[in-house]
Design an enzyme around this catalytic site. Sequence first.
Site, PDB file in Angstrom:
ATOM      1  N   THR A 126      27.844  22.330  33.599  1.00 25.37           N
ATOM      2  CA  THR A 126      26.785  22.440  34.609  1.00 25.37           C
ATOM      3  C   THR A 126      25.713  21.404  34.303  1.00 25.37           C
ATOM      4  OG1 THR A 126      24.889  23.763  35.354  1.00 25.37           O
ATOM      5  CG2 THR A 126      25.810  24.371  33.238  1.00 25.37           C
ATOM      6  N   ILE A 127      25.127  20.842  35.352  1.00 31.08           N
ATOM      7  CA  ILE A 127      24.057  19.869  35.088  1.00 31.08           C
ATOM      8  C   ILE A 127      22.832  20.567  34.506  1.00 31.08           C
ATOM      9  CG2 ILE A 127      24.839  18.282  36.893  1.00 31.08           C
ATOM     10  CD1 ILE A 127      22.316  19.226  38.528  1.00 31.08           C
ATOM     11  N   ASP A 128      22.744  21.898  34.670  1.00 23.23           N
ATOM     12  CA  ASP A 128      21.528  22.622  34.270  1.00 23.23           C
ATOM     13  C   ASP A 128      21.352  22.776  32.763  1.00 23.23           C
ATOM     14  OD1 ASP A 128      20.930  22.959  36.952  1.00 23.23           O
ATOM     15  OD2 ASP A 128      21.992  24.869  37.076  1.00 23.23           O
ATOM     16  N   ARG A 163      -0.485   5.883  44.040  1.00 18.21           N
ATOM     17  CA  ARG A 163      -0.172   7.205  44.587  1.00 18.21           C
ATOM     18  C   ARG A 163       0.239   8.199  43.506  1.00 18.21           C
ATOM     19  NH1 ARG A 163       3.499   4.900  49.535  1.00 18.21           N
ATOM     20  NH2 ARG A 163       1.886   4.939  51.122  1.00 18.21           N
ATOM     21  N   MET A 170      16.470  19.588  39.835  1.00 15.19           N
ATOM     22  CA  MET A 170      17.191  20.866  39.724  1.00 15.19           C
ATOM     23  C   MET A 170      17.023  21.442  38.317  1.00 15.19           C
ATOM     24  SD  MET A 170      20.682  20.322  41.858  1.00 15.19           S
ATOM     25  CE  MET A 170      20.698  20.440  43.634  1.00 15.19           C
ATOM     26  N   ARG A 271      23.703  15.854  41.120  1.00 15.04           N
ATOM     27  CA  ARG A 271      25.002  16.434  40.747  1.00 15.04           C
ATOM     28  C   ARG A 271      26.157  15.475  41.019  1.00 15.04           C
ATOM     29  NH1 ARG A 271      24.374  22.168  42.922  1.00 15.04           N
ATOM     30  NH2 ARG A 271      26.179  21.830  44.223  1.00 15.04           N
TER      31      ARG A 271
HETATM   32  O1  F6P Z   1      23.505  25.173  39.234  1.00 20.08           O
HETATM   33  C1  F6P Z   1      23.256  23.855  39.549  1.00 20.08           C
HETATM   34  C2  F6P Z   1      22.198  23.686  40.557  1.00 20.08           C
HETATM   35  O2  F6P Z   1      22.204  22.322  40.582  1.00 20.08           O
HETATM   36  C3  F6P Z   1      20.808  24.258  40.337  1.00 20.08           C
HETATM   37  O3  F6P Z   1      20.036  23.490  39.470  1.00 20.08           O
HETATM   38  C4  F6P Z   1      20.236  24.265  41.731  1.00 20.08           C
HETATM   39  O4  F6P Z   1      19.150  25.118  41.858  1.00 20.08           O
HETATM   40  C5  F6P Z   1      21.426  24.681  42.516  1.00 20.08           C
HETATM   41  O5  F6P Z   1      22.545  24.150  41.826  1.00 20.08           O
HETATM   42  C6  F6P Z   1      21.462  24.295  43.971  1.00 20.08           C
HETATM   43  O6  F6P Z   1      22.774  24.304  44.439  1.00 20.08           O
HETATM   44  P1  F6P Z   1      23.310  24.440  45.918  1.00 20.08           P
HETATM   45  O7  F6P Z   1      22.237  23.940  46.837  1.00 20.08           O
HETATM   46  O8  F6P Z   1      24.526  23.608  45.944  1.00 20.08           O
HETATM   47  O9  F6P Z   1      23.599  25.882  46.138  1.00 20.08           O
END
Ligand code: F6P
Length: 336
Positions: A126-128, A163, A170, A271
Amino acid sequence: MKRIGVFTSGRDAPGTNAVLRAIGRTSFEHDYEVIAFRNGMEGVVENDSFMMDRSYVSGILPIGGTILGTSLSDPYLENHNAIKEMKKIQEKLSITCFIGVGSFTTMKLCSFMKASEIPVIGIPATIDNNIPGTDYSVGFQTAVNYVSGSLDRLHSTASSHHRVFLVEVMGGQCGWIALYGGLTGGADLIIIPEKAYSIQEVVSHIRKREGEGKFFSIVVLADTAGFPNDISEQEKQQINDHNGLLQFLSLEIVKETGMETRQLILGHLQRGGSPLATDRLLGTLLGNASVECIRRGITGVLVGQINGHIEYTDLELIKAKRPVDLQLLNIARIFY
Ligand code: F6P
């Protein structure tokens, strides 16, 4: 002879195809069979599957996302009917062990499978970066690289026009992408869910920078940072009803500093794209280790990398998302 069942579930992450390739190639090395399920857990429950062969995992290293397709894991969490279906599929297809590749929720789902006596191994992708049991999840470093590159680009336009930019990134309830992306992209302020913040603090920091002759600021904000702690209930309601947090913060900054502001949501671009070499390597090592685990008869674990070593964590210990180390936020402050 062993037969592995693989699925990628939850939101996609770059580097997942390196995991699939490693699972395939390591399995073929040992003459194991691999059954691949399309579109996440949905595909497992519906038995939308096929036998993987060498050609399926050939040439996929640089491709982002997951070639298997995915879907959200949430509907299957603690869903006893779905678990019953999975058990049936496992028995019908004689699967020795599943390998689930994906997000925090996917790892929770794997833990639920384990508790229901379905043999499974989890690989964090996961990128998170919010999954315990590994220093980095597959995909995180590629996302951070995108954020830092975006901040590089923003600097020249922000400083030319004097600015304030509010940049939303995310994070899945955690501040890893904001903190690492902000640190490496030279953010002037980083706001994350793990640490309370106030409008006062944001405004006075922008003013302080002005006083130092820096007539622009880049503020990085995690998408789940939440409300500042110095606003009223009525203001919170307004944000929920029409404004959106970025818009609200922008207006407050204009009001208090007179500076022009702009908002930018980096969104799903974080992502996407081809995985960095570091994510390809991590995906390769974790994919390989998961098959080696099955070869040694170990199941029910998450395979991660900690301090450069492959480590196994009991899936049932994966309970809460992994918050950032606030020490790092203190270091980031030095560079504001
Ligand atoms: O879990 C990965 C993630 O990128 C979160 O950081 C983000 O909040 C979420 O997915 C948003 O995903 P989607 O809009 O695809 O449901």
